[in-house]
Design a protein around this motif. Sequence first.
Motif, PDB file in Angstrom:
ATOM      1  N   LEU A 120    -113.848 -47.116  47.058  1.00  0.00           N
ATOM      2  CA  LEU A 120    -114.104 -48.174  48.036  1.00  0.00           C
ATOM      3  C   LEU A 120    -113.947 -47.643  49.459  1.00  0.00           C
ATOM      4  O   LEU A 120    -114.776 -47.926  50.337  1.00  0.00           O
ATOM      5  CB  LEU A 120    -113.139 -49.337  47.789  1.00  0.00           C
ATOM      6  N   ARG A 121    -112.878 -46.890  49.696  1.00  0.00           N
ATOM      7  CA  ARG A 121    -112.677 -46.307  51.025  1.00  0.00           C
ATOM      8  C   ARG A 121    -113.848 -45.389  51.394  1.00  0.00           C
ATOM      9  O   ARG A 121    -114.269 -45.350  52.545  1.00  0.00           O
ATOM     10  CB  ARG A 121    -111.381 -45.492  51.056  1.00  0.00           C
ATOM     11  N   ALA A 122    -114.358 -44.645  50.418  1.00  0.00           N
ATOM     12  CA  ALA A 122    -115.448 -43.707  50.673  1.00  0.00           C
ATOM     13  C   ALA A 122    -116.794 -44.417  50.811  1.00  0.00           C
ATOM     14  O   ALA A 122    -117.802 -43.759  51.101  1.00  0.00           O
ATOM     15  CB  ALA A 122    -115.513 -42.674  49.556  1.00  0.00           C
ATOM     16  N   GLY A 123    -116.816 -45.726  50.583  1.00  0.00           N
ATOM     17  CA  GLY A 123    -118.063 -46.466  50.723  1.00  0.00           C
ATOM     18  C   GLY A 123    -118.934 -46.451  49.493  1.00  0.00           C
ATOM     19  O   GLY A 123    -120.114 -46.791  49.559  1.00  0.00           O
ATOM     20  N   HIS A 124    -118.368 -46.089  48.335  1.00  0.00           N
ATOM     21  CA  HIS A 124    -119.125 -46.122  47.077  1.00  0.00           C
ATOM     22  C   HIS A 124    -118.834 -47.455  46.391  1.00  0.00           C
ATOM     23  O   HIS A 124    -118.113 -47.518  45.389  1.00  0.00           O
ATOM     24  CB  HIS A 124    -118.729 -44.944  46.180  1.00  0.00           C
ATOM     25  N   CYS A 125    -119.396 -48.526  46.951  1.00  0.00           N
ATOM     26  CA  CYS A 125    -118.992 -49.873  46.528  1.00  0.00           C
ATOM     27  C   CYS A 125    -119.389 -50.183  45.090  1.00  0.00           C
ATOM     28  O   CYS A 125    -118.646 -50.863  44.368  1.00  0.00           O
ATOM     29  CB  CYS A 125    -119.585 -50.918  47.471  1.00  0.00           C
ATOM     30  N   GLY A 126    -120.564 -49.718  44.664  1.00  0.00           N
ATOM     31  CA  GLY A 126    -120.988 -49.977  43.294  1.00  0.00           C
ATOM     32  C   GLY A 126    -120.070 -49.316  42.284  1.00  0.00           C
ATOM     33  O   GLY A 126    -119.654 -49.937  41.303  1.00  0.00           O
ATOM     34  N   ARG A 127    -119.756 -48.064  42.518  1.00  0.00           N
ATOM     35  CA  ARG A 127    -118.846 -47.342  41.627  1.00  0.00           C
ATOM     36  C   ARG A 127    -117.463 -47.966  41.661  1.00  0.00           C
ATOM     37  O   ARG A 127    -116.810 -48.127  40.618  1.00  0.00           O
ATOM     38  CB  ARG A 127    -118.788 -45.875  42.072  1.00  0.00           C
ATOM     39  N   ALA A 128    -116.984 -48.337  42.853  1.00  0.00           N
ATOM     40  CA  ALA A 128    -115.667 -48.955  42.978  1.00  0.00           C
ATOM     41  C   ALA A 128    -115.604 -50.255  42.180  1.00  0.00           C
ATOM     42  O   ALA A 128    -114.610 -50.533  41.500  1.00  0.00           O
ATOM     43  CB  ALA A 128    -115.351 -49.229  44.448  1.00  0.00           C
ATOM     44  N   LEU A 129    -116.668 -51.037  42.254  1.00  0.00           N
ATOM     45  CA  LEU A 129    -116.689 -52.318  41.538  1.00  0.00           C
ATOM     46  C   LEU A 129    -116.655 -52.100  40.031  1.00  0.00           C
ATOM     47  O   LEU A 129    -115.935 -52.789  39.303  1.00  0.00           O
ATOM     48  CB  LEU A 129    -117.938 -53.104  41.940  1.00  0.00           C
ATOM     49  N   GLU A 130    -117.396 -51.122  39.572  1.00  0.00           N
ATOM     50  CA  GLU A 130    -117.426 -50.809  38.137  1.00  0.00           C
ATOM     51  C   GLU A 130    -116.035 -50.408  37.640  1.00  0.00           C
ATOM     52  O   GLU A 130    -115.558 -50.894  36.602  1.00  0.00           O
ATOM     53  CB  GLU A 130    -118.431 -49.686  37.903  1.00  0.00           C
ATOM     54  N   VAL A 131    -115.369 -49.517  38.375  1.00  0.00           N
ATOM     55  CA  VAL A 131    -114.051 -49.038  37.959  1.00  0.00           C
ATOM     56  C   VAL A 131    -113.014 -50.149  38.070  1.00  0.00           C
ATOM     57  O   VAL A 131    -112.146 -50.305  37.199  1.00  0.00           O
ATOM     58  CB  VAL A 131    -113.631 -47.819  38.810  1.00  0.00           C
ATOM     59  N   ALA A 132    -113.093 -50.952  39.142  1.00  0.00           N
ATOM     60  CA  ALA A 132    -112.133 -52.045  39.323  1.00  0.00           C
ATOM     61  C   ALA A 132    -112.259 -53.066  38.201  1.00  0.00           C
ATOM     62  O   ALA A 132    -111.250 -53.586  37.697  1.00  0.00           O
ATOM     63  CB  ALA A 132    -112.359 -52.716  40.678  1.00  0.00           C
ATOM     64  N   ARG A 133    -113.473 -53.376  37.802  1.00  0.00           N
ATOM     65  CA  ARG A 133    -113.655 -54.317  36.695  1.00  0.00           C
ATOM     66  C   ARG A 133    -113.088 -53.750  35.397  1.00  0.00           C
ATOM     67  O   ARG A 133    -112.519 -54.495  34.591  1.00  0.00           O
ATOM     68  CB  ARG A 133    -115.143 -54.648  36.538  1.00  0.00           C
TER      69      ARG A 133
END
Length: 943
Positions: free
Chosen positions: A626-639
Amino acid sequence: MRRDFQEPARCRPDLVIGHEDLFAAAKDHLGSGGSVLLHGPAGIGKSTVLRALAEEYGAHARTVLRCSATESESHLPFLALADLFGLVLDEIAPRLPAAQLTALESALTGRGESSLQRDGLALRLAVLSALRALAAHGPVLIVADDLQWLDPASAELLGFAARRLEGTPVQLLCAVRTEGPDCQEYDRHLRACPPGTAALRLGPLGRAQVARLLDHRGHGALPRSTVREIHRTSGGNPLFALELGRALADSPTPPRPGEPLPVPTSLRALVLSRLDMLSVEARRTLLVASAGARPTTALLHAAGRENAEAECAQAAELGLLATEPEAPAVRFAHPLISAALYAEAPAPERRAAHAALSTAASDPIERARHLALATTGADPEVAARLAEAAALARDRGAPSVAAQLGLLAARRTPADGTPGPDERRLQAAEDAITAGEVDLARDIAREVLTRATVPAHRVRAWIVVIDTAGHTMAEVEAVFPQALADAGDDARLLAQVHYQLAWRALIVEGDFTDARTAAAHAAELAARGGDRRTELLALAFQAQTETLMGHPEAPRTIKRALTEPQLPEVACHHNGAGSARFRWLVMGDRLAEARTTVTALLREVRRRGSVESEVHFLRGLAETELRAGHCGRALEVARDALRLARDSGIGETASAMLTSLAEASGGDVDRAVALAREAAEQAERDGDQMYLSRALGALGYAQLVAGDPAGTVRSLRRVRALERDLGITDPARGRWQGDLAEALVRTGEPDEAQDVIDASREHALRLGRESVLAVLDRAEAQVRAARGDHEGAVARLTSAQDRLAKLGYGLEEARAAFALARLRARRPEAGRKRSQAAYDEATRLFRRCRALPWLRQVEEARNAPEPEAAPAVPEALDALAGLASMERQVAALVMEGATNREIAARLFVSVKTVEATLTRVYRKLGIRSRVDIVRLAAGRRAK
């Protein structure tokens, strides 16, 4: 004639647990005028969904016709037809030709000798005419359950009519039983439905859905490990899961480790009805297969079942086994068949099966398990083999298996054995914690405490009780004095208790200073007592606390925590030195190193099967992305983290908080707000001040993205007060300061925004938090713009964007570009072309981040009405010095006759912000409405 369709409360759509998406799809298809055919195996929930759909959608139909067939009545001709048309015959009779009416009456009443052979055409046309007659007065909904038991005559007539009803407001809502995911049994029923009918298959429930279902039906007190076993045994079938849950709730004693769940008689009869058709030898072969973890024909041969292939083939023909050509595995058609078969067998036969498998199995873990289940009473040799198998399972990364084997070892250990039964139970409890089975671990520890007298055993058990409390440590307040008393003056035992007291100071008291002091004391005690594990954990805790406090000793403490000798199980622990170093890297803007570190930690804890650590490091990876701006990947991992947290009951608050941040950045903003509220409410219930501030920070951010800056101000003001009380000074911990300042500007409080920026900048400069300083500059640019310093604002934003890009903070860089675009759009003299180019750049950056909610904001801003010159504040308001800048601008536009939406567009704020600003204006001026503003201004002009 309208027939109201009333159903019991349990069929309400909000109670269709586990099939919500299918329910929504079916409802949408019905709403578009189509028909729906639900299909799936027995007990999967077809009737529940059918009734819920009929209850909700039935309100849209003038006439609802219903039939529900049963196997025992399927031989009675025209029975379903009588259910459907019996109560509406008087309404439709006048509209049917005489021949059709005579045939239909004969079929419905049983008088005469009506049959499809004798009155075939008349009956077919009568059913079609009847439905058209009803549809002439309004929509008709036919609800038919268990189509597989529909009498053939009714099925033929209904199919004939359905195929000819296109263009007529008649819809079918039906359910039929089918087996297997690839089964095409419903095809013939689908062909009997109107064209365009949607065939929707109900699949098995997931583990979390089974847990929700059991909780809803009053079985929520079952341990998570038991719920997991119910899910496995039921195969996700709701009916089977509920029956198993009811049997467990009614049972005075839970099943022992390694044993299948008790299967109630009702389910045994359902799944074993064909068992009597098997030979005695075939039943014995299936019993051996049911006792094995992964049975194969080779294993059955090794266990003495010489005719295994033929006997398995016989079982497959009866539907007890699933046939898989050329596959060596012996797989039951449903897990419940295996459990029921095992439960049905007498105890001596079960032990014989396990005895055979204890020598036939190739895996040492399996051999030990079968040996334990084949014997009774204490046996030190069996206990030792089980303990060895538990250690092997632990090394393989299977802590849940290790816990089960450990409990079996404890049962087989003599009271005077070495190690004793309690030591083995406590090791099993610690394995259960690693596996995320906190309920099981707590129960084991409580059992040990009822009889243990050895101080080391008692303290170890107390630590398990505290560990299983997680972030709800306030609930185990009474444990700490007892643990200290049991520890006496033993430095090793005291170190373990003081380490937990450090966590208590942080979570319950919210005191970072006391937490740091307690951790340092625990590390000292552990070093004195030779407990390297506790020493390393205490040093890592001290380092993390110092990092969050912005304490100058943090780097030195991290170095101490990483000093050799290291213990592998601590190095990758979620509270270990590796985790402390990861946090230090993230807060120090070293994102690439942080990603490498957390990825390696995640890989190791997955290998070890540590659920809590996996949840923790999944959150860490999501945060880094998320900090790096990879919002799609961050959302996948967070879910993934949230799913695992909810499945295990570990770290749910923290995971909901982190997923909220990811949803607000790259997913669903409404879900982000809901998750953040959920996390904040749970943290408040738990008395967890640390995560309360994090959850409120996530809520404030989600509210900002949702266009509710007033809500952001409320949430983040609380965070500011909480962190001040907690002693947190490092602005990189929550990174909420820029969001608060931005929201304050939007709500007309630039002075407070500047105060937030100045206070945060002081700490960020002291600690070298470059990304935080850049975000603060971005916020300060908006303060300058609000005060009329356009050039200074542009310079700040341009600098902030460049610095954030160099640091690798993609999303923050894009937000700076967006702020710059909005600023340029507010000045018509800048030119529309230049303004659109600025929006193009913001769009490009947000698209690169896959920041969908922010992309929507850019589009809304781009398509907003052309900005006009900033309104001059009328002279009449000059005397109203009590109003803030934003309040004066809003009041000026009100006097021009602008609506709230027009004001929001011209000032680049949300409508909610305009409404909140007007509320403050009314309060300050002592008036009640916007009309009063105009009157007040007119009065001042008159003077």
